[in-house]
Design a protein around this motif. Structure first.
Motif, mmCIF file in Angstrom:
data_model
loop_
_atom_site.group_PDB
_atom_site.id
_atom_site.type_symbol
_atom_site.label_atom_id
_atom_site.label_comp_id
_atom_site.label_asym_id
_atom_site.label_seq_id
_atom_site.Cartn_x
_atom_site.Cartn_y
_atom_site.Cartn_z
ATOM 1 N N ALA A 24 0.792 -1.057 0.041
ATOM 2 C CA ALA A 24 -0.006 -0.245 -0.131
ATOM 3 C C ALA A 24 1.020 1.167 -0.097
ATOM 4 C CB ALA A 24 -0.805 0.113 1.347
ATOM 5 N N PHE A 25 0.210 2.260 -0.527
ATOM 6 C CA PHE A 25 1.206 3.376 -0.611
ATOM 7 C C PHE A 25 0.417 4.754 -0.705
ATOM 8 C CE2 PHE A 25 0.205 2.468 -4.819
ATOM 9 C CZ PHE A 25 -0.319 3.868 -5.538
ATOM 10 N N VAL A 30 5.741 7.555 -2.325
ATOM 11 C CA VAL A 30 5.744 7.252 -3.883
ATOM 12 C C VAL A 30 7.265 7.247 -4.335
ATOM 13 C CG1 VAL A 30 5.770 8.869 -5.912
ATOM 14 C CG2 VAL A 30 3.855 8.750 -4.342
ATOM 15 N N THR A 31 8.320 8.152 -3.692
ATOM 16 C CA THR A 31 9.652 7.932 -4.078
ATOM 17 C C THR A 31 10.349 6.822 -3.649
ATOM 18 O OG1 THR A 31 10.160 10.359 -4.084
ATOM 19 C CG2 THR A 31 11.827 9.204 -3.760
ATOM 20 N N GLY A 32 9.999 6.351 -2.600
ATOM 21 C CA GLY A 32 10.695 4.924 -2.047
ATOM 22 C C GLY A 32 10.413 3.696 -2.925
ATOM 23 N N LEU A 33 8.735 3.755 -3.155
ATOM 24 C CA LEU A 33 8.311 2.698 -3.935
ATOM 25 C C LEU A 33 8.747 2.584 -5.487
ATOM 26 C CD1 LEU A 33 6.441 0.389 -3.755
ATOM 27 C CD2 LEU A 33 4.505 2.076 -4.321
ATOM 28 N N ARG A 34 9.070 3.902 -6.046
ATOM 29 C CA ARG A 34 9.634 4.121 -7.494
ATOM 30 C C ARG A 34 11.216 3.479 -7.469
ATOM 31 N NH1 ARG A 34 9.740 9.154 -8.189
ATOM 32 N NH2 ARG A 34 11.800 9.536 -7.380
ATOM 33 N N HIS A 35 11.817 3.662 -6.329
ATOM 34 C CA HIS A 35 13.312 3.145 -6.427
ATOM 35 C C HIS A 35 12.990 1.752 -6.197
ATOM 36 C CE1 HIS A 35 15.409 6.812 -6.345
ATOM 37 N NE2 HIS A 35 14.529 7.301 -5.155
ATOM 38 N N ALA A 36 12.120 1.033 -5.133
ATOM 39 C CA ALA A 36 11.868 -0.360 -5.118
ATOM 40 C C ALA A 36 11.490 -1.062 -6.258
ATOM 41 C CB ALA A 36 10.778 -0.614 -3.895
ATOM 42 N N VAL A 37 10.332 -0.353 -7.238
ATOM 43 C CA VAL A 37 10.151 -0.835 -8.479
ATOM 44 C C VAL A 37 11.557 -1.164 -9.424
ATOM 45 C CG1 VAL A 37 9.004 -0.289 -10.643
ATOM 46 C CG2 VAL A 37 7.861 -0.265 -8.277
ATOM 47 N N ALA A 38 12.224 0.137 -9.317
ATOM 48 C CA ALA A 38 13.527 -0.079 -10.065
ATOM 49 C C ALA A 38 14.416 -1.143 -9.971
ATOM 50 C CB ALA A 38 14.152 1.196 -10.103
ATOM 51 N N GLY A 71 -5.603 9.737 -2.861
ATOM 52 C CA GLY A 71 -4.663 9.752 -2.074
ATOM 53 C C GLY A 71 -3.732 8.599 -1.659
ATOM 54 N N GLN A 72 -4.167 7.465 -2.183
ATOM 55 C CA GLN A 72 -3.475 6.096 -1.767
ATOM 56 C C GLN A 72 -3.844 5.325 -2.845
ATOM 57 O OE1 GLN A 72 -5.082 5.379 2.274
ATOM 58 N NE2 GLN A 72 -6.937 4.522 1.369
ATOM 59 N N GLY A 73 -3.076 4.158 -2.554
ATOM 60 C CA GLY A 73 -3.339 3.069 -3.736
ATOM 61 C C GLY A 73 -2.407 1.980 -3.264
ATOM 62 N N TRP A 74 -2.678 1.096 -4.051
ATOM 63 C CA TRP A 74 -1.801 -0.550 -3.846
ATOM 64 C C TRP A 74 -1.100 -0.870 -5.078
ATOM 65 C CZ3 TRP A 74 -1.746 -3.522 0.551
ATOM 66 C CH2 TRP A 74 -1.230 -4.609 0.371
ATOM 67 N N LEU A 75 0.220 -1.345 -4.896
ATOM 68 C CA LEU A 75 1.064 -1.655 -5.976
ATOM 69 C C LEU A 75 1.435 -3.112 -5.815
ATOM 70 C CD1 LEU A 75 3.473 0.363 -8.007
ATOM 71 C CD2 LEU A 75 4.419 -1.952 -6.602
ATOM 72 N N ARG A 76 1.269 -3.830 -6.812
ATOM 73 C CA ARG A 76 1.944 -5.370 -6.973
ATOM 74 C C ARG A 76 2.751 -5.271 -8.215
ATOM 75 N NH1 ARG A 76 -2.789 -5.318 -5.047
ATOM 76 N NH2 ARG A 76 -4.137 -5.350 -6.978
ATOM 77 N N LEU A 77 4.006 -6.056 -7.885
ATOM 78 C CA LEU A 77 4.967 -6.229 -9.062
ATOM 79 C C LEU A 77 5.185 -7.346 -8.958
ATOM 80 C CD1 LEU A 77 6.726 -4.541 -11.251
ATOM 81 C CD2 LEU A 77 8.775 -4.640 -9.157
ATOM 82 N N TRP A 78 5.465 -8.079 -10.204
ATOM 83 C CA TRP A 78 5.757 -9.586 -10.374
ATOM 84 C C TRP A 78 6.510 -9.747 -11.942
ATOM 85 C CZ3 TRP A 78 0.872 -7.942 -10.615
ATOM 86 C CH2 TRP A 78 0.006 -8.390 -11.814
ATOM 87 N N ARG A 79 7.014 -11.006 -12.051
ATOM 88 C CA ARG A 79 7.660 -11.404 -13.226
ATOM 89 C C ARG A 79 6.864 -12.694 -13.666
ATOM 90 N NH1 ARG A 79 13.601 -12.307 -15.968
ATOM 91 N NH2 ARG A 79 12.774 -13.664 -17.732
ATOM 92 N N GLU A 80 6.319 -12.710 -14.896
ATOM 93 C CA GLU A 80 5.886 -13.943 -15.223
ATOM 94 C C GLU A 80 6.190 -14.189 -16.744
ATOM 95 O OE1 GLU A 80 1.156 -14.839 -16.534
ATOM 96 O OE2 GLU A 80 1.532 -12.874 -15.635
ATOM 97 N N ASP A 81 6.755 -15.543 -16.801
ATOM 98 C CA ASP A 81 7.625 -15.901 -17.746
ATOM 99 C C ASP A 81 8.788 -14.824 -18.079
ATOM 100 O OD1 ASP A 81 6.127 -18.216 -17.858
ATOM 101 O OD2 ASP A 81 4.664 -17.341 -19.314
#
Length: 148
Positions: A24-25, A30-38, A71-81
């Motif tokens: 959740a964010f 935002v900034t920390g999550l962008r760095h984690a996504v990268a 004002g808030q959201g939820w992010l999920r990141l994964w690799r598929e194939d």
């Protein structure tokens, strides 16, 4: 974000695939999550311009969720194939059909309105589900050269 009412994702995470990020964010993340996504996208095989484009697309989605989606959201990141996927959900009032149908680049003299357009341009695929209770957008980018 209120401690007593944690934000819940609008969709179920893909079954059987390990999530790299499920978080959740709000504005402060935002900034920390962008760095984690990268970092996770790079560890999943994205590199160079494809990595930069994907991270910028995700940044536009999470920024939109904060600005326009309650004002808030939820992010999920994964690799598929051979694909890195990211899903961003919010509980805002939805996106107008006219905005979703407009695939043209926003005029340079307009303020805002570029986030969805940029995310669509910078990812290989984008799927939007939206209604009056919120929006979920999933983008994906192939790992490696998509033409090779």
């Amino acid at each position: 974000m209120a401690e007593t009412e944690p934000y819940a994702p609008r969709t179920v995470a893909p079954s059987g695939l390990p999530l790299l990020i499920a978080e959740a964010f709000d504005r402060g993340r935002v900034t920390g999550l962008r760095h984690a996504v990268a970092a996770y996208a790079e560890a999943s095989g994205l590199a160079g311009q494809r990595l930069e484009d994907f991270v910028l697309a995700v940044n536009e989605l999470i920024t939109n969720a904060v600005r326009h989606g309650g004002g808030q959201g939820w992010l999920r990141l994964w690799r598929e194939d051979h694909t890195v996927r990211c899903e961003v959900s919010d509980s805002g009032g939805g996106i107008a059909a006219s905005q979703l149908g407009d695939r043209d680049r926003p005029p340079p003299n307009t303020t805002g309105g570029r986030g969805l357009w940029l995310a669509r341009q910078l990812s290989d695929d984008m799927v939007v589900n939206t209604d009056a209770t919120g929006t979920t957008i999933q983008i994906s980018t192939a790992v490696g050269d998509p033409t090779g």
